[in-house]
Design a protein around this motif. Structure first.
Motif, PDB file in Angstrom:
ATOM      1  N   LEU A 275      -3.260  41.367  -7.846  1.00  0.00           N
ATOM      2  CA  LEU A 275      -3.229  41.413  -9.307  1.00  0.00           C
ATOM      3  C   LEU A 275      -3.680  42.797  -9.772  1.00  0.00           C
ATOM      4  N   VAL A 276      -2.835  43.442 -10.583  1.00  0.00           N
ATOM      5  CA  VAL A 276      -3.156  44.740 -11.162  1.00  0.00           C
ATOM      6  C   VAL A 276      -3.134  44.587 -12.681  1.00  0.00           C
ATOM      7  N   VAL A 277      -4.247  44.927 -13.333  1.00  0.00           N
ATOM      8  CA  VAL A 277      -4.319  44.853 -14.789  1.00  0.00           C
ATOM      9  C   VAL A 277      -4.751  46.213 -15.333  1.00  0.00           C
ATOM     10  N   PHE A 278      -3.963  46.723 -16.297  1.00  0.00           N
ATOM     11  CA  PHE A 278      -4.310  47.957 -17.000  1.00  0.00           C
ATOM     12  C   PHE A 278      -5.024  47.593 -18.296  1.00  0.00           C
ATOM     13  N   GLY A 303     -11.215  39.481  -4.316  1.00  0.00           N
ATOM     14  CA  GLY A 303     -11.157  40.926  -4.125  1.00  0.00           C
ATOM     15  C   GLY A 303      -9.766  41.494  -3.967  1.00  0.00           C
ATOM     16  N   ARG A 304      -8.780  40.778  -4.483  1.00  0.00           N
ATOM     17  CA  ARG A 304      -7.399  41.272  -4.426  1.00  0.00           C
ATOM     18  C   ARG A 304      -6.924  41.727  -5.808  1.00  0.00           C
ATOM     19  N   TYR A 305      -7.863  42.151  -6.609  1.00  0.00           N
ATOM     20  CA  TYR A 305      -7.629  42.538  -7.996  1.00  0.00           C
ATOM     21  C   TYR A 305      -7.965  44.009  -8.213  1.00  0.00           C
ATOM     22  N   LEU A 306      -7.086  44.702  -8.973  1.00  0.00           N
ATOM     23  CA  LEU A 306      -7.288  46.105  -9.304  1.00  0.00           C
ATOM     24  C   LEU A 306      -7.239  46.254 -10.822  1.00  0.00           C
ATOM     25  N   GLY A 307      -8.333  46.727 -11.426  1.00  0.00           N
ATOM     26  CA  GLY A 307      -8.378  46.981 -12.864  1.00  0.00           C
ATOM     27  C   GLY A 307      -8.395  48.477 -13.128  1.00  0.00           C
ATOM     28  N   GLN A 335       3.956  55.505  -5.142  1.00  0.00           N
ATOM     29  CA  GLN A 335       3.038  56.052  -4.150  1.00  0.00           C
ATOM     30  C   GLN A 335       1.584  55.863  -4.557  1.00  0.00           C
ATOM     31  N   ARG A 336       1.269  56.130  -5.840  1.00  0.00           N
ATOM     32  CA  ARG A 336      -0.105  55.959  -6.302  1.00  0.00           C
ATOM     33  C   ARG A 336      -0.506  54.486  -6.316  1.00  0.00           C
ATOM     34  N   LEU A 337       0.403  53.619  -6.750  1.00  0.00           N
ATOM     35  CA  LEU A 337       0.103  52.190  -6.785  1.00  0.00           C
ATOM     36  C   LEU A 337      -0.166  51.665  -5.379  1.00  0.00           C
ATOM     37  N   SER A 338       0.643  52.081  -4.426  1.00  0.00           N
ATOM     38  CA  SER A 338       0.455  51.644  -3.049  1.00  0.00           C
ATOM     39  C   SER A 338      -0.905  52.106  -2.502  1.00  0.00           C
ATOM     40  N   GLU A 339      -1.265  53.340  -2.794  1.00  0.00           N
ATOM     41  CA  GLU A 339      -2.556  53.854  -2.332  1.00  0.00           C
ATOM     42  C   GLU A 339      -3.716  53.066  -2.938  1.00  0.00           C
ATOM     43  N   ARG A 340      -3.610  52.736  -4.207  1.00  0.00           N
ATOM     44  CA  ARG A 340      -4.687  51.997  -4.877  1.00  0.00           C
ATOM     45  C   ARG A 340      -4.779  50.565  -4.348  1.00  0.00           C
ATOM     46  N   ILE A 341      -3.640  49.944  -4.123  1.00  0.00           N
ATOM     47  CA  ILE A 341      -3.646  48.582  -3.578  1.00  0.00           C
ATOM     48  C   ILE A 341      -4.239  48.573  -2.175  1.00  0.00           C
ATOM     49  N   ALA A 343      -6.298  50.570  -0.917  1.00  0.00           N
ATOM     50  CA  ALA A 343      -7.726  50.892  -0.954  1.00  0.00           C
ATOM     51  C   ALA A 343      -8.590  49.654  -1.216  1.00  0.00           C
ATOM     52  N   LEU A 344      -7.965  48.555  -1.684  1.00  0.00           N
ATOM     53  CA  LEU A 344      -8.709  47.329  -1.881  1.00  0.00           C
ATOM     54  C   LEU A 344      -9.230  46.783  -0.557  1.00  0.00           C
ATOM     55  N   GLY A 345      -8.499  47.121   0.527  1.00  0.00           N
ATOM     56  CA  GLY A 345      -8.938  46.727   1.854  1.00  0.00           C
ATOM     57  C   GLY A 345      -8.760  45.270   2.188  1.00  0.00           C
ATOM     58  N   THR A 346      -7.925  44.559   1.432  1.00  0.00           N
ATOM     59  CA  THR A 346      -7.685  43.144   1.714  1.00  0.00           C
ATOM     60  C   THR A 346      -6.551  42.990   2.697  1.00  0.00           C
ATOM     61  N   ALA A 347      -6.640  42.015   3.524  1.00  0.00           N
ATOM     62  CA  ALA A 347      -5.627  41.792   4.566  1.00  0.00           C
ATOM     63  C   ALA A 347      -4.392  41.141   3.962  1.00  0.00           C
TER      64      ALA A 347
END
Length: 347
Positions: A275-278, A303-307, A335-341, A343-347
C-alpha cells in the motif's frame, strides 16, 4: 524537490460552467512583461524524417485545424506530458507554462532554451495573448482544451493538437500522446523509439523484481479535506504502470473505476500486498495513520505500507500516476517507486 499537488479532479481541471468566466479574464502577460523570455528565434527542431505528409489535418474532439507545413515554432500548454514529449524528441518550444521548471525528470539545460516561460500556471486562465506573441505555428494542447470556444480561440492563433476524442485524464495513453506529437512534427520514428525505450525501462524493473508477480499494490492520495482518491483504479494509468512493473491485478481496483473516492467505510478496500499513500502535508499523514481503521489494514499493520508526504523528494510520483505519465516521467517514477517499495524490506 517538493511538488505541488494538483487540485483534486476526476474529469476536467476547470468545470465547464466556470470556463466562460475564465476566458473573459484571460491573462495578458507577454514576453516583455512578467514572463521569462529569451531572444526570439526558431524552435530547435531535429531534421524531418520525411514520413509525415503536409498539409496535415489535425482532427480533434473539438474541431479540425490544418498544418500547412512542418511546424517550427511550437507553443505548449496543459499538463506536463506535452512538454515531456517535446523534450524526448529534442524539440524546444517557444512557449510554455510556469510549472514546467518543477519536475525532477526535466532537463534544466533544455528548459533554458524555451523562448518564453510564462508566469501563468494550470490554475490560471489561458494566456492567449502571451501565446500569440510568440508567433507559434502549432499549439500542443493534448488533454487540455476545455470546450469548443477555447479550441476556436486557440486555433485562431495556430493549428491545435488535441486528442481525437475526450478521455478521462487518468486514462490517457502516454504512448498515444507521444506518437501523436511525433507525427505532427514529422518525428514519428523518434517517437516510437522514445516509447520503446521507456517501456524497456519499465520492463527491466519487472525483470529485476520477479517477486512483484505474486503481489498486488494499491496506490492512493489523501487530499485531507476531500478524502482519499484510489489511483490504481482498473483501466487507469497508474494500474497500467504497476502491471507493467510486474504486479498482478488487484481485484479491489474494479470498485473504483466510476468513482475514485474512498469513503471512510471503504478504507478496508485499500488492502493489497503493498500500500502506497501520498499525503498533501505531514499533518495529514500523522492524522490518517493514527486512525484505528487505517491501522487495522493488513499492509499497515504488517509493515507493507509506504506513506509519502509533499515534502518528500519523490512526491512527484503521485502526479505522474494521476495525469503526468510520459516517456520521461514514467521511467523515473517506476524506478523510484520500486526502490522505495524494496526499501520496506518485506518479503
Amino acid at each position: 524537490m517538493a511538488f505541488t499537488v494538483p487540485c483534486r479532479s476526476r474529469w476536467y481541471v476547470v468545470p465547464a460552467i466556470a470556463l466562460a468566466a475564465l476566458l473573459a479574464l484571460a491573462g495578458c502577460t507577454t514576453p516583455t512583461d512578467d514572463g521569462d523570455a529569451a531572444t526570439p528565434g526558431s524552435t530547435a527542431l531535429p531534421p524531418a524524417e520525411g514520413a509525415t505528409q503536409y498539409p496535415l489535418t489535425l482532427t480533434t474532439w473539438a474541431g479540425e485545424t490544418v498544418l500547412e507545413q512542418r511546424p517550427e515554432r511550437i507553443a505548449v500548454i496543459g499538463f506536463s506530458p506535452n512538454m515531456d514529449a517535446l523534450e524526448a524528441l529534442g524539440v524546444t518550444p517557444v512557449y510554455t507554462m510556469a510549472e514546467e521548471s518543477e519536475w525532477p525528470w526535466r532537463s534544466q539545460e533544455w528548459l533554458s532554451g524555451v523562448e518564453f516561460r510564462d508566469t501563468v500556471t494550470r490554475r490560471d486562465p489561458i494566456n492567449f495573448e502571451g501565446i500569440a506573441s510568440t508567433r507559434p505555428d502549432l499549439i500542443v494542447a493534448t488533454n487540455w482544451v476545455q470546450d469548443e470556444p477555447t479550441f476556436e480561440r486557440l486555433s485562431s492563433i495556430a493549428p491545435v493538437l488535441e486528442n481525437p476524442t475526450q478521455v478521462k485524464g487518468d486514462q490517457i495513453s502516454w504512448q498515444d500522446t507521444q506518437r501523436m506529437i511525433g507525427e505532427a512534427l514529422d518525428l514519428s520514428a523518434a517517437s516510437d523509439t522514445a516509447v520503446t525505450e521507456a517501456e524497456q525501462t519499465i520492463e527491466r524493473v519487472a525483470q529485476e523484481n520477479p517477486e512483484y508477480a505474486d503481489r498486488t499494490i494499491t496506490i492512493a492520495t489523501d487530499y485531507t479535506q476531500s478524502g482519499i482518491d484510489y489511483y490504481t483504479a482498473a483501466g487507469g494509468t497508474a494500474e497500467a504502470a504497476t502491471r507493467q512493473m510486474g504486479f498482478r491485478p488487484n481485484p479491489l481496483a474494479e470498485n473504483f473505476t466510476a468513482d475514485a473516492g474512498v469513503a471512510d467505510e471503504q478504507i478496508g478496500q485499500l488492502d493489497a500486498d503493498v500500500l502506497v499513500v501520498f499525503y498533501t502535508d505531514p499533518a495529514s499523514k500523522t492524522a490518517r495513520e493514527a486512525t484505528p481503521l487505517f491501522q487495522s489494514l493488513p499492509p499497515v499493520a504488517e509493515g507493507r505500507y509506504l506513506g509519502i508526504t509533499i515534502d518528500d523528494p519523490d512526491s512527484a510520483m503521485t502526479w505522474v500516476l494521476r495525469r503526468g505519465a510520459s516517456v520521461t516521467s514514467l521511467p523515473w517514477t517506476v524506478q523510484r517507486l520500486s526502490e522505495r517499495i524494496n526499501a520496506l524490506g518485506t518479503a
